[in-house]
Write a protein that holds these residues in place. Structure first.
Motif, mmCIF file in Angstrom:
data_model
loop_
_atom_site.group_PDB
_atom_site.id
_atom_site.type_symbol
_atom_site.label_atom_id
_atom_site.label_comp_id
_atom_site.label_asym_id
_atom_site.label_seq_id
_atom_site.Cartn_x
_atom_site.Cartn_y
_atom_site.Cartn_z
ATOM 1 N N GLU D 187 0.827 -1.210 0.000
ATOM 2 C CA GLU D 187 0.000 0.000 0.000
ATOM 3 C C GLU D 187 0.861 1.259 0.000
ATOM 4 O OE1 GLU D 187 -2.427 -1.433 3.478
ATOM 5 O OE2 GLU D 187 -3.962 -0.237 2.485
ATOM 6 N N LEU D 188 1.915 1.227 0.791
ATOM 7 C CA LEU D 188 2.785 2.393 0.883
ATOM 8 C C LEU D 188 3.432 2.695 -0.468
ATOM 9 C CD1 LEU D 188 3.914 4.523 2.773
ATOM 10 C CD2 LEU D 188 5.807 2.981 3.280
ATOM 11 N N HIS D 189 3.916 1.658 -1.134
ATOM 12 C CA HIS D 189 4.498 1.852 -2.474
ATOM 13 C C HIS D 189 3.456 2.408 -3.424
ATOM 14 C CE1 HIS D 189 7.886 -1.247 -1.614
ATOM 15 N NE2 HIS D 189 8.050 -0.099 -0.988
ATOM 16 N N TYR D 190 2.282 1.836 -3.371
ATOM 17 C CA TYR D 190 1.211 2.291 -4.255
ATOM 18 C C TYR D 190 0.901 3.776 -4.008
ATOM 19 C CZ TYR D 190 -3.139 2.510 -6.830
ATOM 20 O OH TYR D 190 -4.107 2.857 -7.735
ATOM 21 N N ALA D 191 0.797 4.125 -2.725
ATOM 22 C CA ALA D 191 0.474 5.509 -2.376
ATOM 23 C C ALA D 191 1.539 6.460 -2.893
ATOM 24 C CB ALA D 191 0.335 5.643 -0.856
ATOM 25 N N ARG D 192 2.788 6.118 -2.671
ATOM 26 C CA ARG D 192 3.885 7.009 -3.068
ATOM 27 C C ARG D 192 3.930 7.217 -4.567
ATOM 28 N NH1 ARG D 192 8.773 5.118 0.894
ATOM 29 N NH2 ARG D 192 8.183 6.478 2.630
ATOM 30 N N GLU D 193 3.556 6.199 -5.305
ATOM 31 C CA GLU D 193 3.624 6.306 -6.753
ATOM 32 C C GLU D 193 2.338 6.842 -7.368
ATOM 33 O OE1 GLU D 193 4.995 2.630 -8.510
ATOM 34 O OE2 GLU D 193 6.576 2.506 -6.982
ATOM 35 N N ASN D 194 1.253 6.775 -6.639
ATOM 36 C CA ASN D 194 -0.017 7.094 -7.279
ATOM 37 C C ASN D 194 -0.820 8.231 -6.654
ATOM 38 O OD1 ASN D 194 -0.574 4.797 -9.415
ATOM 39 N ND2 ASN D 194 0.394 3.824 -7.654
ATOM 40 N N THR D 195 -0.866 8.292 -5.335
ATOM 41 C CA THR D 195 -1.744 9.296 -4.726
ATOM 42 C C THR D 195 -0.921 10.462 -4.182
ATOM 43 O OG1 THR D 195 -1.730 8.549 -2.417
ATOM 44 C CG2 THR D 195 -3.178 7.362 -3.929
ATOM 45 N N ASN D 196 -1.631 11.499 -3.763
ATOM 46 C CA ASN D 196 -1.000 12.594 -3.033
ATOM 47 C C ASN D 196 -1.061 12.202 -1.561
ATOM 48 O OD1 ASN D 196 -0.888 14.647 -5.371
ATOM 49 N ND2 ASN D 196 -3.003 13.866 -5.381
ATOM 50 N N PHE D 197 0.079 11.968 -0.958
ATOM 51 C CA PHE D 197 0.155 11.219 0.286
ATOM 52 C C PHE D 197 0.777 12.076 1.389
ATOM 53 C CE2 PHE D 197 2.005 7.473 2.693
ATOM 54 C CZ PHE D 197 0.788 6.882 2.998
ATOM 55 N N TYR D 198 -0.012 12.391 2.428
ATOM 56 C CA TYR D 198 0.480 13.197 3.547
ATOM 57 C C TYR D 198 0.291 12.406 4.845
ATOM 58 C CZ TYR D 198 0.340 16.713 -0.056
ATOM 59 O OH TYR D 198 0.549 17.382 -1.227
ATOM 60 N N PRO D 199 1.218 11.464 5.088
ATOM 61 C CA PRO D 199 1.045 10.570 6.238
ATOM 62 C C PRO D 199 1.325 11.278 7.565
ATOM 63 C CG PRO D 199 3.141 10.146 5.198
ATOM 64 C CD PRO D 199 2.466 11.204 4.367
ATOM 65 N N PHE D 200 1.013 10.600 8.662
ATOM 66 C CA PHE D 200 1.262 11.080 10.030
ATOM 67 C C PHE D 200 0.672 12.486 10.230
ATOM 68 C CE2 PHE D 200 4.681 7.967 9.210
ATOM 69 C CZ PHE D 200 4.347 7.044 10.173
ATOM 70 N N SER D 201 1.385 13.335 10.934
ATOM 71 C CA SER D 201 0.890 14.671 11.255
ATOM 72 C C SER D 201 0.752 15.511 9.985
ATOM 73 C CB SER D 201 1.882 15.322 12.225
ATOM 74 O OG SER D 201 1.427 16.576 12.600
ATOM 75 N N PHE D 202 -0.465 16.043 9.748
ATOM 76 C CA PHE D 202 -0.723 16.656 8.445
ATOM 77 C C PHE D 202 -1.157 18.120 8.520
ATOM 78 C CE2 PHE D 202 -5.240 16.526 9.165
ATOM 79 C CZ PHE D 202 -5.410 15.446 10.009
ATOM 80 N N MET D 203 -1.316 18.648 9.716
ATOM 81 C CA MET D 203 -1.836 20.009 9.827
ATOM 82 C C MET D 203 -0.906 21.021 9.156
ATOM 83 S SD MET D 203 -4.773 19.631 11.166
ATOM 84 C CE MET D 203 -5.267 21.329 11.519
#
Ligand SMILES: [Mn+2]
Ligand SMILES: [Mn+2]
Ligand SMILES: [Mn+2]
Ligand SMILES: [Mn+2]
Ligand SMILES: [Mn+2]
Ligand SMILES: [Mn+2]
Ligand SMILES: [Mn+2]
Ligand SMILES: [Mn+2]
Ligand SMILES: [Mn+2]
Ligand SMILES: [Mn+2]
Ligand SMILES: [Mn+2]
Ligand SMILES: [Mn+2]
Lengths: 294, 294, 294, 294, 294, 294
Positions: D187-203
């Motif tokens: 999932e992490l690989h997929y997210a990094r390559e495909n979605t706009n990904f702002y993990p953990f603290s996002f404010m």
């Protein structure tokens, strides 16, 4: 003094709910002494019985002082609530020693001890003290479990061995066990050969048995798990298939004919008792017994 | 045999959830050994920590084996879950003896012990065993409480005295205490004169302190109540005002740079944890530590 | 007498846990008087605050008497716990009258009243009494809600109108409101025009504001719902988005510089507080305030 | 008729609490339509999300209609609460079909759908319907979990695969994921390559990201487990280490600048939410969003 | 090897509580196979039965292996606990297929399957498998509900239709239903015309009925909600007015005379069972049946 | 219009669960009117009965509309659920006034009022209204408590005085009390001299008593605590030793022969009812009574 007067004025607004409902302020003039033994060190399945005494006191104010069962009131009786013993956490031997000393103190004062557990092992030091005063003591034991193991996980003192230890002390023939529905094979053999054993449903036997015991000094040890978990869910080792609340209340009426010289009610564990009905049942049993004993 | 084959066929449908998530079947090839110590004999306020190890294992299956925090997975690590120790109910001394013997066994096999409590007193026998193997052992202690009493209600061995006993064993200067926000006046004096003491909010200090410890063999003792009860309500003596879940997870990253030779996580008490988030946080901390240590 | 001596012997085993931890036996010599007002008649969402005072006392024994926050101990202070007022169930007016009379009694004795609720309406009669003694009284109000409604469902006296009634009594300019994050539009307008209003996050303002108040007699009214429900779930009308437990404890340190002549802590509702952390936080706040005031 | 009049008289005494607080009686005139999707068929750890919609409505009456956050009131907005969908128990495909048809109906009527879950899989059919109306739809996804698995236990449709299915539908580059702190390595690989990904603290990122999205039609999918379990314990797969209640409320203010054409709030599971604060937080988030969208 | 020996030493301290109390390590030599089917997809009122199997195993250690009811012990019996099936979340058809395959596997090995639910629908694939082996199979069904609907919310497979499907499979005349106290009018007509129907209180009929069944292969399907919610609150669709715990235990004695070739116990839902007495009753029923069947 | 049609389409997916299961949409055509009175102002031990009406409605959907007890269905009956009265929090007198006016409205419309409490005091204004319409009204009272106090803590109106007030209104000889097992001595004397009093176990008397009442207009007031707390734990003042769920359901059959002109069911307190079985029993009793009365 002025301050004294004013303090008195403050008291007038206060609702005092210390101790079991209706308890006397005077130790000296009381006949029965309630005392909590908040120990749950050897409970095998679920701990928490240490919170039993304070919860039972708290909910006792949800009952009336007058009993429609016995047509009498706590107001006509005299008993003192001494509070809870201070027991060293983690030390079974020292805790039992404290319980025995407190029992001796109450007995030497000519009063009847009424212990609220805590786990069932607390009965042992109380019965030791009482049996030293009353030589031909009979113990009436209500429980789902025989509590007759020789030892439990290598330990001599446990809530699973307490009646074996009592049998060694006063002789199995002086023990009457009611409601037992769980035991090891060894315990069952021991019970059959040594104690007066009324397993499973016991209401049919109890009147006749009590008749024989009228001349004897009696100690009552009531493990709340003798009642079915539907009526008394708040206990450490619930065992489905027990008696009803109404039946255990009827038992208190029958006990009224006996010469009770000591009593305990043990194994109420409030954490598993969201509706508080286990503590309320315990409080109601205690109310009935105080009316008989007080 | 035919039966063997058929049994194999049954296994194919089964979802095996024994032990902590991702644990190895082979003790021999594992680097870390998880072991439960379900003792809660000296807990002062609310019992129930005995149920910690089994609950933490159960909820561990609610987590992923892969960690986004450390970018690594439990699947790349090797650790064995030995299950729970069988401890004699009501006997503190005997229980500690068993814990120490089990610790010795693990250490002699060249493996790292990871104990799950149970109450904090279980750390003492583990640290005894570890400190005999690693002469200059340093203990890093996370807790809301100093646990430095000389004795508690007359008892030498208690979850309130455990770090005092450890200090007597390895010297206070080898103990680093983080997050303490509750103590007696005596404990505070003792801590100030003897241990490395970082009370209240500790995240600002921890990096620098850990730098000094890189050459040392480290034992980590993590009392879950160092975390605020909002994040970890399921514990025996909750103390408002602690760190957040995110902060304790950050601590696990920082611990990754140290040479950890033993660890425990204690005082998780599932009965006060309806939402299971305390057990889940404990399981997540354990996952992170296993990834660092395994 | 002999009996008297034996009674004394029994006391030696007893662990007395009546009243808030560390409370004095002597009303006369005490500086602060704790008193419970178990009323929850006008609570709008979920009842149960009546059980707050007894639960807070019970859990106070899970804390130390010594505070690492203030480096001082309850043992050095003198305060009396008078128990709970007896309030007529269902009668708001009569209940408030009793609370006022008890407040007057405490104030006339030269002591500081510290009320534990119960719902927020109990503050009104206490503040009435205190404001009659201290003419330029300032009320510091911590709450998630403005409590400034003109009336609530047609009722003048309600936990939703209490600060409006206080404003009518001592003037809105003598009220300082912190942490408010819920109100009607009318309440908000009223607050902006009449009271000193510090909504939402307030830690940044509080030091400066308190500086101006050093010469004034101060009454503190702390509705536990000012704290976020994560830290204080056990309350009648939880409102997500509040301060942390650590922040409200920091507030108690800042209050230490003021001349506090009365205080209440209200709206703790134990039924929604399985982990007991709301009651524990309340008890810890009370401990800190007693150390400052005692 | 006479009866009609009398019925009217009865109504005058009645407190009507049907639907979300402040909802309109008129579907026709409403801008937003709230609708519950009580499905919890694919929840992996703990079921119960089916009870989310009715509990959130119930507790919404514990909030004010006016918001101090947005200085506006639900009374100035127009939204209809359609109640809960009737979904066939045990049939995922049929349930999703019903959800999609209901979504289409709302969209064809020119209204904005606001779904309350239920589990996260319910978002898929809603987004399918919305993306057919708005061709360049952007999905903003708040969650502790990536929900990007290819399949889960062999199943294509699951609350663990929902965002992968959405990515296949609208393209990963149109998905913005915030707060993710748990995933598999895939999932992490997929997210990094495909979605706009702002993990953990996002404010820290959110303001800037939202700036780019001002011209786009936006769908918001909010899994309540993005919030830390301390603030939102009542959910199926709690994951310690998330944002605070105050932060998610701040997010609602930032979302106010965007053109939101559909929304869901999912995974509230009341059974693990004794204090009801998860449902209250969900209701408060919905109130804020209704004020922005209505 | 040395390591092997040391590992052995570690085992000596471990208390192994995997599987139902007293279960054998050997599948090959066992007569009965316990297997969990943690499915709760079609439960209509309250989900959670998926947690039944693991909870029942856990609490089984709160019972004795010896039974005073049957005067025999689990130690004299041989049964294997295979653990829980891995069932795809959200897929009813696939889940039933897996359950049937596992049942076939057990039956082909010449063993008796004992399934623990999960919801009642799991009985269907097990009975399918058993009825293929035993052509004149009789199903004894204990339940508060008839479970005879033609379909439920359009679904053919549901815990509300399971006995209708069984009737289609083996004929209604081979089904004996006891304790039913809730049905639709259609179900009642169906039951009266097709099955052997003993609604409400059934203890008076059961002995006589069982006499006729002595020559037949029997499958027992026990929905725990046949017991009154006072004794078994932890279930998805509790129906007041059922039998007592003592009565269902008496039933297990009567079943001992029959030739039982398969069994299930379903619908235990631990989330509504704070006191754990439902799981304990289920475990006790299983213990008694294992003693009869093993 | 087009929009109107589409709205209709949306409704097709919706599962409407407003009001008690099976209730009619038409007030005009209904025979019985259900109405909630969510007051719990004078409850003495534990508040929370205000949540009774909404919980009972919610769980009613866990029952069938068809009754196997009466072989009839709610579908054949016509009753309207008016929702809950809006009662001013904290104002007993005003609340009773509203209840009486609503009762009058229902009676004037020629319908039968069926009130759901709330606490027992709500019965007083309903009975006042009903007794003004039916001059020789008889009240059948099921309760664990006599509710015959002259006053309670100085208050004339209380759930502990409600039947005394009713006796003053219609004469004690028109009151039939069943199941009472708790009273003060004064209440008992009053009952014996004034009311028809069937304390403790009452099933043996009820048939004969009801025979005499066949010609009279009957009001039934059912305090759920008449049932034992094992079967009905969710109540404010549980009193161990009551009847079973099956017995109270049998009572509903016997009541079917009487001419019931009004009814209430009171004192269900959902907070102490984790398993929801008290609410379910209340809903089942209401279903049976609606079938008889509708
Ligand atoms: Mn016992
Ligand atoms: Mn027992
Ligand atoms: Mn510690
Ligand atoms: Mn600690
Ligand atoms: Mn307030
Ligand atoms: Mn407030
Ligand atoms: Mn999600
Ligand atoms: Mn999620
Ligand atoms: Mn069934
Ligand atoms: Mn059923
Ligand atoms: Mn009553
Ligand atoms: Mn009553």
């Amino acid at each position: 003094t002025k301050t004294g007067e004013l303090k008195y004025m403050l008291k007038k607004f206060i609702c005092c709910k210390k101790g079991f409902i209706g308890c006397s302020d005077s130790y000296k003039d009381s006949k029965v002494v309630i005392i909590g033994a908040p120990m749950d060190l050897t409970v095998s399945f679920r701990p928490g019985a240490r919170m039993g005494p304070s919860k039972i006191r708290e909910v006792s104010y949800g009952l009336e002082e007058f009993s429609m069962y016995s047509m009498d009131s706590l107001n006509n009786k005299s008993y003192y609530d001494a509070g809870d013993l201070e027991l060293p956490l983690g030390n079974v031997i020292e805790s039992m020693k404290t319980i025995k000393e407190a029992s001796n103190c109450i007995l030497e004062n000519g009063k009847i001890p009424f212990f609220i557990g805590g786990e069932h092992l607390i009965s042992l030091p109380v019965i030791e003290a009482v049996s030293q005063k009353y030589k031909d003591l009979v113990v009436i034991h209500f429980d789902a479990h025989a509590d007759l193991r020789k030892d439990f996980m290598g330990e001599k003192y446990s809530h699973a061995t307490v009646m074996r230890r009592v049998a060694e002390l006063i002789g199995g023939k002086n023990i009457y066990q009611f409601g037992i529905r769980s035991s090891t094979e060894d315990e069952l053999h021991y019970a059959r050969e040594n104690t007066n054993f009324y397993p499973f449903s016991f209401m049919g036997h109890i009147k006749e048995v009590f008749k024989e015991l009228k001349q004897k000094p009696i100690y009552v040890s009531l493990d709340i798990d003798v009642v079915d978990p539907a009526y008394a869910p708040g206990t450490g080792t619930p065992e489905p298939g027990g008696c009803t609340a109404a039946e255990i209340l009827e038992v208190t009426l029958l006990l009224g004919d006996l010469n009770i010289v000591g009593m305990d009610l043990v194994e109420v564990s409030p954490m598993f008792d969201l509706s508080e009905r286990t503590s309320l049942l315990a409080a109601k049993v205690i109310r009935e017994m105080l009316i008989r004993m007080g």
